[in-house]
Design an enzyme around this catalytic site. Structure first.
Site, PDB file in Angstrom:
ATOM      1  CG  ASP A 102      -1.803  -1.111   1.371  1.00  0.00           C
ATOM      2  OD1 ASP A 102      -2.163  -1.683   0.334  1.00  0.00           O
ATOM      3  OD2 ASP A 102      -2.163  -1.445   2.519  1.00  0.00           O
TER       4      ASP A 102
HETATM    5  N1  URA Z   1      -1.208  -5.962   3.870  1.00  0.00           N
HETATM    6  C1  URA Z   1      -1.677  -4.698   3.891  1.00  0.00           C
HETATM    7  O1  URA Z   1      -2.692  -4.418   4.510  1.00  0.00           O
HETATM    8  N2  URA Z   1      -0.983  -3.758   3.230  1.00  0.00           N
HETATM    9  C2  URA Z   1       0.143  -4.009   2.553  1.00  0.00           C
HETATM   10  O2  URA Z   1       0.724  -3.091   1.976  1.00  0.00           O
HETATM   11  C3  URA Z   1       0.628  -5.318   2.543  1.00  0.00           C
HETATM   12  C4  URA Z   1      -0.079  -6.281   3.205  1.00  0.00           C
END
Ligand code: URA
Length: 247
Positions: A102
């Protein structure tokens, strides 16, 4: 010299098996001539076309990036935000991230121009372990952490069992640092898992991907994987795939 199906697969057009089908069904040309045999090998200077479109023939490269927070796991962004490939502007090969972290997540991200390798690692049957460290709001109850360990129902189905370790707790601030090991890679999975037991994730970092760690790197740093690491990753993913097929 490399087998034609391998070259097509690496360009990310199809799996190796599908590439073989493309060849036998007459959709592949080498230097303008249709090739339907599977044994054919090509050199880097041979022109390969699939469905009349010439494929890209870059040599494969593999990188590990310590992605900082506030960067998009993509090769471009229509809102002009920083993207992970901005850390590789001097590189002539056109790499892209294998999966995504993310915007607000930091940590270990792999990038490559090898489509076959990327597909292999992103395949849902690939059980390569990913270790995340999350700072969460509130102090989690043991029974709720057990739910995450067993697998918890999310809107896209139950998660596979996870390993959980509470690393520290700040009673005054009402926050906790929790390490979570999973092998799936669903969208925003860690955030959604904690949300399912009532905790917001304040900070999230991926610390490990299989045997790869961020050792020696700072946010924004990248390094090339060694040929041995690439082999190990490929072997680990193929191994898991085989085990899945046996089940
Ligand atoms: N899980 C998440 O919630 N975000 C990420 O970036 C990776 C795994």
């Amino acid at each position: 010299m490399e087998r034609l199906q391998k070259v097509i697969a690496r360009a990310g057009i199809a799996s190796r098996r599908k590439a073989e089908e493309l060849i036998t069904s007459g959709k592949v040309k080498v230097n303008g001539e249709i090739v339907t045999e599977l044994g054919v090998k090509v050199t880097p200077s041979d022109r390969v076309e699939v469905d009349e479109i010439q494929i890209e023939r870059e040599s494969p490269v593999y990188y590990l990036l310590y992605k900082p927070r506030g960067v998009i796991s993509s090769v471009s962004d229509d809102k002009g935000r920083k993207v992970v490939t901005d850390f590789f502007t001097a590189l002539k090969e056109r790499i892209y991230p294998i999966g995504r972290l993310d915007y607000d997540t930091s940590g270990l991200l792999l990038l490559t121009n090898d489509g076959e390798f990327a597909n292999l690692l992103m395949h849902p049957s690939n059980e390569i372990e990913k270790v995340y460290v999350a700072k969460i709001k509130g102090i989690p109850l043991k029974e709720n952490l057990k739910k995450l360990e067993k697998g918890i129902r999310l809107e896209d189905g139950k998660t596979a069992p996870a390993k959980i370790k509470v690393l520290s707790v700040e009673r005054k601030k009402q926050t906790a640092i929790v390490e979570l090991t999973i092998h799936e890679g669903r969208n925003r999975q860690v955030r959604r898992m904690f949300a399912a037991i009532g905790h917001d994730v304040l900070k999230l970092k991926r610390e490990r991907y299989g045997f790869l760690t961020l050792a020696g790197l700072r946010p924004g740093d990248a390094r090339e994987l060694t040929p041995h690491e690439v082999k190990q990753l490929r072997a680990a993913a193929l191994d898991k795939k085989k085990n899945q097929q046996k089940k």
